[in-house]
Design an enzyme around this catalytic site. Structure first.
Site, PDB file in Angstrom:
ATOM      1  N   ASP A 297       0.823  -1.200   0.000  1.00 31.47           N
ATOM      2  CA  ASP A 297       0.000   0.000   0.000  1.00 31.47           C
ATOM      3  C   ASP A 297       0.865   1.261   0.000  1.00 31.47           C
ATOM      4  O   ASP A 297       1.973   1.276   0.516  1.00 31.47           O
ATOM      5  CB  ASP A 297      -0.887  -0.031   1.249  1.00 31.47           C
ATOM      6  CG  ASP A 297      -1.833   1.136   1.359  1.00 31.47           C
ATOM      7  OD1 ASP A 297      -2.700   1.266   0.482  1.00 31.47           O
ATOM      8  OD2 ASP A 297      -1.700   1.922   2.316  1.00 31.47           O
ATOM      9  N   GLU A 331       1.515  -0.186  -4.850  1.00 31.16           N
ATOM     10  CA  GLU A 331       0.470   0.743  -5.268  1.00 31.16           C
ATOM     11  C   GLU A 331       1.086   2.121  -5.462  1.00 31.16           C
ATOM     12  O   GLU A 331       1.541   2.751  -4.508  1.00 31.16           O
ATOM     13  CB  GLU A 331      -0.635   0.830  -4.215  1.00 31.16           C
ATOM     14  CG  GLU A 331      -1.728   1.813  -4.584  1.00 31.16           C
ATOM     15  CD  GLU A 331      -2.407   2.458  -3.380  1.00 31.16           C
ATOM     16  OE1 GLU A 331      -3.539   2.936  -3.547  1.00 31.16           O
ATOM     17  OE2 GLU A 331      -1.796   2.509  -2.290  1.00 31.16           O
TER      18      GLU A 331
END
Length: 607
Positions: A297, A331
């Site tokens: 993330d 990401e």
């Protein structure tokens, strides 16, 4: 207690036997390139154990985080529920399951009247344990083992950028304070008293340098409420010295890396203790659970030096654990079809793969926004920008929408307001055909295969697969069905489920479609034909794949190898023979697609 848990898990697994007993070595041997990935939030997938809905906590929703009637709170989905639906995922054709973070979260955050819960998993307090709302560490291990038995990998979604929001500032202000006006050497600004003598700044990540950083209050004086002084695990995470403490990010410029992400405590990832601590945490998950990969993330909000240390450590650990094809993808949120921005993270930061936001932007441009198919050609032409070039691009996880930006069906409706549900379904189906046959490792977002549309991004795109009590979910017109999210949505006869399952089987049966080299063939400045050839990685057989992005039936020629003589239809209707050496005349209905296996002339060698 431990024996009881083990016995319960054995009984559960016996009641839900795997549809296949795939050797673990066979799963491990598959390369990361070409997996068909299913992404889900455990809280929104299936509720297999109602006794853990409140996570073992007592009180109202602002204490337990549980309120299935509110879209920002826990709804009850858990690991047992996910295990009970593995046959559904296997039938869809998923070969890897990407699970949103399962770590123990701060149950509720937010100012009075603005509270929401950590149902999504990104507000971590304990990086070593599964959140009790989802289950136990033993149940997560059982999930990994059960998925492996069916030939499916398990990818964990992880966070190294931040923790839950615990640290406050004594001033009560949270506007970002930059390093020029609030350097590490002065307390509270340029005119403040000298602090941290000899500290050479965050560019020197040596232990010797950071030993001189003793005061965390250069920009803001951090304050940890007494009740939360020891709330984080491992214990070193409770020291404010290991955080930037500079205020909230605006996601632009310097503060994108050094600011608090929506108030979450931003880790000082340049600090050697933070680097070693995060490596210890995630090495342990690999060793204990035998997972197959990490989706990381907020990758772009962390300094490159952290990733340059972290990623090799993960890959080395996985290799030692007998997982030679451990997947890592970051990401790097980005809008548009140009891959340059995301590609830099494979070259500078050392990521083997990143989520392919450029692919998403390109497909949206040609399917929803009426752009010419040259957009796709330009995006794929940029594959050379990735470290490892076009071969590396085969591993990029491609996607259409997600839990943050929203679902692709919602984006189509946004780009083309007023079109019929039938046309939305046709365009969404075309996009999924592209997703599953063009290069990369396609990611199916949970619910897309059931026609979920969503009302927007974030919480509005996180519908329940099990019966929902959210009015704003239940009033949505789903695609391809008369059902609503008020009912359970695991319909294996849904047209999108059947489409994905059919194309996923093509990927399994024909390695060229899963991980073969891709060569762009024909495209245009207007909507219409886009075609590529993909080549079998072993036998070099050519497969011609073509799409019609226009609203009209298309008859148009496409380039293919000059050696080609005839074509076999694998999906859609392909012509039986070429029109001339190096050219084939295709007929494709509006928003249609075809997959053709090409037969070359026996007299002319292939390529």
């Amino acid at each position: 207690m431990r024996k009881f848990v083990a016995a319960s898990l054995l009984a559960f697994c016996a009641a839900h036997p795997a549809l296949a007993d795939v050797p673990l070595a066979e799963v491990r041997a598959r390369p990361a390139a070409g997996e068909t990935i299913y992404f889900l939030l455990p809280d929104r997938f299936e509720n297999g154990d109602t006794t853990n809905d409140a996570g073992g906590l007592k009180g109202d929703r602002n204490r337990t985080g549980f309120d299935p009637s509110a879209k920002g709170f826990y709804h009850g989905g858990d690991l047992k529920g996910l295990m009970s639906r593995l046959d559904y995922l296997q039938g869809l054709g998923a070969t890897a399951i990407w699970v949103a973070p399962v770590f123990k979260n701060k149950p509720v955050q937010g100012l009075p009247g603005q509270e929401s819960a950590g149902y999504h998993g990104y507000w971590v307090t304990d990086f070593t344990s599964v959140d009790p709302h989802f289950g136990t560490n033993a149940e997560f291990k059982a999930l990994v083992d059960a998925a492996h038995a069916r030939g499916m990998k398990v990818y964990m979604d992880i966070i190294a950028n931040h923790t839950a929001d615990v640290i406050q500032y004594k001033s009560g202000q949270y506007t970002y304070r930059d390093r020029a006006n609030w350097p590490y050497s002065r307390k509270g600004g340029l005119n403040g008293p000298a602090i941290n003598p000899g500290f050479a700044g965050d560019e020197d990540s040596s232990e010797a340098n950071f030993a001189r950083l003793t005061d965390a209050g250069a920009a803001y004086e951090p304050l940890v409420p007494e009740a939360e002084r020891n709330t984080k695990t491992p214990a070193w995470l409770n020291d404010p010295l290991f955080y930037h403490n500079r205020g909230d990010t605006t996601f632009r410029g310097e503060n994108s890396r050094f600011g608090d992400f929506a108030g979450l405590d931003d880790l000082f990832t340049e600090h050697p203790r933070v680097r070693s601590g995060m490596i210890e945490i995630y090495v342990d998950w690999i060793k204990r659970f035998g997972i197959d990969g990490y989706r990381i993330d907020t990758a772009k909000h962390v300094d490159p030096g952290f990733w340059q240390a972290f990623i090799p450590a993960m890959r080395a650990t996985a290799k030692q654990a007998g997982i030679p094809n451990f997947a890592i993808f970051g990401e790097v949120a980005h809008e548009g079809s140009d891959p340059g921005t995301i590609a830099r993270y494979t070259r500078r930061d050392g990521y083997p793969a990143v989520l392919d936001f450029a692919f998403q932007g390109a497909v949206r441009a040609v399917v929803a926004q009426g752009k010419g198919t040259e957009v796709l050609a330009d995006t794929f032409d940029g594959d050379v920008l990735y470290e490892g070039g076009e071969a590396a691009a085969l591993s990029m996880p491609t996607f259409l929408g997600n839990h943050d930006m929203g679902r692709f069906a919602m984006l189509v409706r946004k780009d083309r307001p007023g079109i019929s549900d039938a046309e939305v379904l046709a365009r969404v189906s075309l996009a999924h055909a592209m997703l599953l046959t063009l290069r990369g490792s396609p990611v199916i977002y949970s619910g897309d295969e059931q026609g979920f549309t969503g009302d927007g991004n974030d919480q509005d795109a996180r519908e329940d697969m099990f019966p929902s009590r959210i009015a704003s979910y239940n009033d949505n017109a789903l695609l391809g069905t008369s059902a609503t999210t008020a009912a359970s949505n695991f319909d294996t006869a849904h047209p999108l489920y059947r489409l994905i399952s059919t194309l996923a089987k093509l990927r399994r049966d024909h390695p060229a479609i899963a991980r073969g080299q891709q060569v762009t063939r024909t495209y245009a400045e207007v909507p219409g034909l886009f075609s590529v050839s993909r080549f079998d990685p072993v036998g070099d057989t050519e497969y011609l794949i073509a799409f019609n992005t226009s609203e009209q039936h298309l008859t148009a020629p496409s380039v293919l190898q000059a050696t080609a003589t005839s074509l076999e239809s694998l999906y859609g209707q392909c012509p039986a023979h070429v029109a001339a050496p190096g050219s084939v005349m295709l007929e494709i209905p509006a928003f249609g697609s075809v997959v053709c296996r090409v037969t070359p002339s026996p007299e002319i060698p292939v390529r």
